[in-house]
Design an enzyme around this catalytic site. Structure first.
Site, PDB file in Angstrom:
ATOM      1  N   HIS A  53      -0.352   5.262   6.681  1.00  0.00           N
ATOM      2  CA  HIS A  53       0.182   5.671   5.486  1.00  0.00           C
ATOM      3  C   HIS A  53       0.506   7.191   5.471  1.00  0.00           C
ATOM      4  CE1 HIS A  53      -2.337   2.295   4.348  1.00  0.00           C
ATOM      5  NE2 HIS A  53      -1.293   1.880   3.923  1.00  0.00           N
TER       6      HIS A  53
ATOM      7  N   ASP B 171      -3.119   8.509   7.049  1.00  0.00           N
ATOM      8  CA  ASP B 171      -4.444   7.874   7.908  1.00  0.00           C
ATOM      9  C   ASP B 171      -3.395   7.111   8.999  1.00  0.00           C
ATOM     10  OD1 ASP B 171      -2.878   5.555   6.669  1.00  0.00           O
ATOM     11  OD2 ASP B 171      -4.880   5.062   5.173  1.00  0.00           O
TER      12      ASP B 171
ATOM     13  N   SER C   8       0.711  -1.140   0.011  1.00  0.00           N
ATOM     14  CA  SER C   8       0.037   0.064   0.020  1.00  0.00           C
ATOM     15  C   SER C   8       0.851   1.378  -0.064  1.00  0.00           C
ATOM     16  CB  SER C   8      -0.953  -0.063   1.197  1.00  0.00           C
ATOM     17  OG  SER C   8      -0.232  -0.284   2.441  1.00  0.00           O
TER      18      SER C   8
END
Ligand SMILES: *[C@@H]1O[C@H](CO)[C@@H](O)[C@H](O)[C@H]1NC(C)=O
Ligand SMILES: *[C@@H]1O[C@H](CO)[C@@H](O)[C@H](O)[C@H]1NC(C)=O
Length: 378
Positions: free
Chosen positions: A330, A327, A41
């Protein structure tokens, strides 16, 4: 006659390939013909949007600072892989692989997938994803398309030899496997044995990547997962002096140490290739993050205390540049830039070794036809 024409055509493709800079008339000229991205991610640019999984972020406020809004990147704007593309001189985003329909594959492809890891089991309980093995499989599809486009596999290989490859894998083998009770890996392996299993698997995968024609490969180590807001909130009684969950950081450092040894080994083993280690753990240190006002808080409102994803359609912090974390896990675009700049051009010898990405670009590696051999002269 037909074979003469074919030979002529092959020759003109060779000339085209060696003059790839001229293809891009009117556009900025990238420093390398293509750039391929493997990852999780931290690098995913929208591949999970195509998959049947709740692990996707194609909703606002994700992408609030991105030109086309929510793209599937786990960020308010660009991610680290994007900042490197920009520094390499690409003037548009590297296409995602998605479900294989990408048309612009000659510039490179981003195969990154949120939740993915080195092991096939990693993330398997949370939905579909492109594991590292699937990402490599997808890359072989791209390689074969490039072969068709350029006329032969040999021409394609020469083309692919000149490109930059980045890979960022391993975070989820911990976060989305070893650290979770729903997977049995922590019962089966000690931290040491588990790191060893990951490294042996990753070695096979990196050698597989080499076999597709990759010669300039930057391998990213793991960031300080114990410092992510989700993890500091979930481990309030295991925080060190820097307010990070030290047990998590200790476990992933075992992997990082072994990865450095592996990269050194591969860089020595393949004379016609360069493997380099990007020291993500160092680039993610508190010293680096001092430039930011908020180092342990998420900019957006996450779904639950200690959770990762932002709540849909909530208003995030006003000034994203002040935060390390977008978040619960990340980075913001601001941190991604801070990170990507040091991976591209190291600030200290600890950031990247033996090469940073800008040096990897400049390296002259000899191919099988003989020519230049000055690997490791930088
Ligand atoms: C651990 O889990 C994997 C699947 O995630 C399974 O294949 C394996 O059999 C399990 N091993 C044990 C010892 O339970
Ligand atoms: C946002 O924060 C950055 C970094 O602290 C600062 O340079 C900038 O002026 C701030 N922007 C606004 C609009 O306050």
């Amino acid at each position: 006659m037909a074979s003469g024409l074919k030979a002529l055509w092959a020759l003109s493709m060779v000339l085209l390939v060696s003059n790839w800079q001229h293809w891009t008339c009117g556009k900025a000229t990238p420093q390398v013909p293509c750039y391929f991205v493997f990852g999780d991610s931290l690098f995913d640019n929208g591949n999970n949007n195509y998959l049947s999984t709740p692990v996707k972020v194609n909703y606002l406020p994700y992408g609030i600072d991105f030109p086309t809004g929510a793209s599937g990147r786990c960020s308010n704007g660009l991610n680290i892989a994007d900042t490197i593309a920009e520094q390499l001189g690409f003037d548009s985003f590297i296409t995602d692989f998605g479900v294989g329909g990408c048309t612009n594959f000659l510039d490179g492809v981003n195969y990154g997938s949120s939740g993915a890891g080195i092991l096939d089991e990693t993330g398997s309980l949370s939905g579909e994803l492109f594991t590292m093995n699937i990402q490599l499989y997808n890359h072989k599809i791209t390689v074969s398309r490039i072969g068709k486009q350029l006329g032969s596999d040999e021409v394609a290989k020469k083309y692919l030899n000149q490109c930059i490859y980045v890979t960022d894998m391993g975070h989820n083998d911990y976060l989305n496997n070893y650290f979770l009770d729903t997977y049995n890996s922590s019962q089966l392996y000690t931290p040491e044995k588990y790191a060893q299993l990951l490294i042996e698997t990753y070695k096979t995968q990196l050698e597989d990547l080499y076999s597709t024609g990759a010669r300039k490969i930057a391998v990213f180590g793991l960031v300080r997962v114990g410092c992510m807001p989700s993890n500091t909130l979930q481990h309030p009684n295991e925080l060190d002096d820097n307010s990070c969950a030290y047990k998590l950081n200790e476990d992933i450092q075992i992997f990082n140490t072994k990865l450095q040894t592996l990269i050194k080994e591969l860089d020595g083993k393949y004379e016609d290739a360069a493997f380099t280690y990007i020291n993500s753990y160092e680039i993610d240190s508190d010293k680096t993050n001092e430039a930011f006002k908020f180092t342990r808080e998420s900019c957006c409102n996450v779904m639950a205390s200690g959770g990762v994803p932002c709540k849909s359609l909530t208003i995030p912090c006003a000034n994203r540049s002040e935060y390390v974390y977008w978040d619960g896990a990340h980075f913001t675009e601001a941190k991604a830039w801070n990170f990507g700049k040091r991976a591209y051009k190291r600030q200290s010898s600890r950031d990247a070794y033996p090469y940073d990405i800008s040096e990897l670009v400049q390296l002259k590696l000899h191919d099988n036809d003989g020519d230049i051999v000055n690997h490791a002269q930088l």
